[in-house]
Design a protein around this motif. Structure first.
Motif, PDB file in Angstrom:
ATOM      1  N   TRP A  73      45.160  81.271 -17.165  1.00 24.29           N
ATOM      2  CA  TRP A  73      44.545  82.766 -16.721  1.00 24.29           C
ATOM      3  C   TRP A  73      42.939  82.092 -17.234  1.00 24.29           C
ATOM      4  O   TRP A  73      42.276  83.179 -16.425  1.00 24.29           O
ATOM      5  CB  TRP A  73      44.733  83.880 -17.883  1.00 24.29           C
ATOM      6  CG  TRP A  73      46.246  85.160 -17.269  1.00 24.29           C
ATOM      7  CD1 TRP A  73      47.407  84.774 -17.049  1.00 24.29           C
ATOM      8  CD2 TRP A  73      44.972  85.669 -16.235  1.00 24.29           C
ATOM      9  NE1 TRP A  73      47.921  86.035 -16.818  1.00 24.29           N
ATOM     10  CE2 TRP A  73      47.239  86.405 -15.741  1.00 24.29           C
ATOM     11  CE3 TRP A  73      44.559  86.337 -15.599  1.00 24.29           C
ATOM     12  CZ2 TRP A  73      47.253  86.840 -15.396  1.00 24.29           C
ATOM     13  CZ3 TRP A  73      45.078  87.058 -14.415  1.00 24.29           C
ATOM     14  CH2 TRP A  73      46.203  87.829 -13.904  1.00 24.29           C
ATOM     15  N   GLY A  83      47.420  92.298 -14.047  1.00 21.22           N
ATOM     16  CA  GLY A  83      49.151  91.540 -14.123  1.00 21.22           C
ATOM     17  C   GLY A  83      50.363  92.596 -13.898  1.00 21.22           C
ATOM     18  O   GLY A  83      50.568  94.023 -13.867  1.00 21.22           O
ATOM     19  N   SER A 137      53.165  89.530 -16.621  1.00 17.70           N
ATOM     20  CA  SER A 137      52.082  89.053 -16.965  1.00 17.70           C
ATOM     21  C   SER A 137      50.316  90.523 -16.847  1.00 17.70           C
ATOM     22  O   SER A 137      49.125  91.057 -16.845  1.00 17.70           O
ATOM     23  CB  SER A 137      51.407  88.866 -15.457  1.00 17.70           C
ATOM     24  OG  SER A 137      51.758  89.384 -14.352  1.00 17.70           O
TER      25      SER A 137
END
Length: 303
Positions: free
Chosen positions: A89, A111, A115
């Motif tokens: 990320w 996300g 996520s």
């Protein structure tokens, strides 16, 4: 459909495979959304649909696969390591910020599922992140495991044994012992075994996209420490949390707690299950709210 550019992003000697969608109708550097998928999934599973809509609304969009998954590099394959994913990320956000089309101070992270928790951790560690969208999030790994225990203690025990086997094997230099990411009810060699899990995951996948449906079992032992809800108070940017009222994988309670824990948290609830936001009516419900939120907090001027 907007144009999609394939890009590669270096990270720790490997590369992330990513798609870039340029913002449409924008002359100056624009806001950007960085997206990645949830538990064991790859970007071909409908993330392009979100990115196309963001680009049409004047937002750049960068979609990437984690290392060890999809078309990204990384050996061994299907290694789900939360620390590595957070590093991915960081690399993807940095890559977005240096694109000439992007205003580096208006980069948001998006996300869903696992996520959806990761983006909170990412933004808590990077106060420059401008906004967070967390869809059907895994907000608290400890709560998720307790939820699984209530459904089937034998299933959780089997996953734990597999996790120990994989962890010990890694210490001995062996390759990962894997579980299926999604299976059917009663499958003890799969992590997600709700009635809709397997069919829903496969339905998101285009026929031409290769997919292993595997994750390293050691991730089960790290889930109790994956607690985005504990990081939420450190967020300095706006957070949108979207929960599904019949979600049996990431139930709405921890998601609501996530929104409440953030200083600038907003919560929206929708009818449906965990996989509904990715396509069909569920997608058409959640996407306009995401775009409206991002337009407001990033000041894109999009209604």
């Amino acid at each position: 459909m907007g144009e999609r550019l394939s890009v590669r992003i270096p990270v720790d000697g490997d590369e992330l495979d990513a798609w870039w969608y340029a913002p449409r109708g924008v002359d100056a550097p624009a806001p950007c959304v960085v997206l990645a998928h949830g538990f064991g999934a790859i970007k071909e599973m409908r993330l392009g649909a979100y990115a196309e809509r963001f680009a049409a609304a004047g937002l750049g969009a960068l979609v990437f696969d984690y290392r060890h998954f999809g078309a990204s590099g990384g050996r061994p394959r299907n290694l789900l390591d939360i620390g590595r994913q957070l590093a991915d990320w960081k690399a993807a956000v940095a890559a977005a910020r240096v694109r000439p089309e992007v205003d580096p101070d208006r980069v948001a992270v998006w996300g869903s599922s696992m996520s959806g928790g990761a983006v909170v951790l990412v933004a808590a560690a990077d106060p420059r992140i401008a906004a967070v969208v967390s869809q059907a999030p895994l907000a608290d790994g400890r709560a998720a495991l307790f939820h699984m225990l209530r459904g089937s203690a034998r299933h959780v025990m089997a996953l734990g044994v597999a996790g120990v086997r994989d962890t010990v094997g890694a210490l001995l230099g062996r390759g990962p012992h894997t579980l299926r990411a999604a299976g059917r009810p009663g499958d003890r060699d799969a992590v997600l075994t709700t009635p809709d899990a397997y069919e829903s995951m496969i339905r998101l996948l285009p026929p031409e996209a290769p997919y292993d449906n595997e994750v390293s079992a050691r991730v089960i032992l790290t889930l109790p420490f994956f607690r985005a809800v504990k990081a939420a108070p450190r967020l300095t940017c706006p957070l949108l949390v979207q929960v599904m009222d019949h979600d049996d994988i990431t139930p709405p309670g921890p998601g609501a707690a996530l929104a409440a824990a953030a200083r600038h948290g907003e919560l929206l609830a929708y009818p449906g299950g965990h996989f509904d936001p990715y396509a069909g009516e569920g997608f058409d419900r959640v996407l306009p709210d995401q775009i409206a939120f991002l337009a407001r907090v990033l000041r894109t001027g999009t209604a």
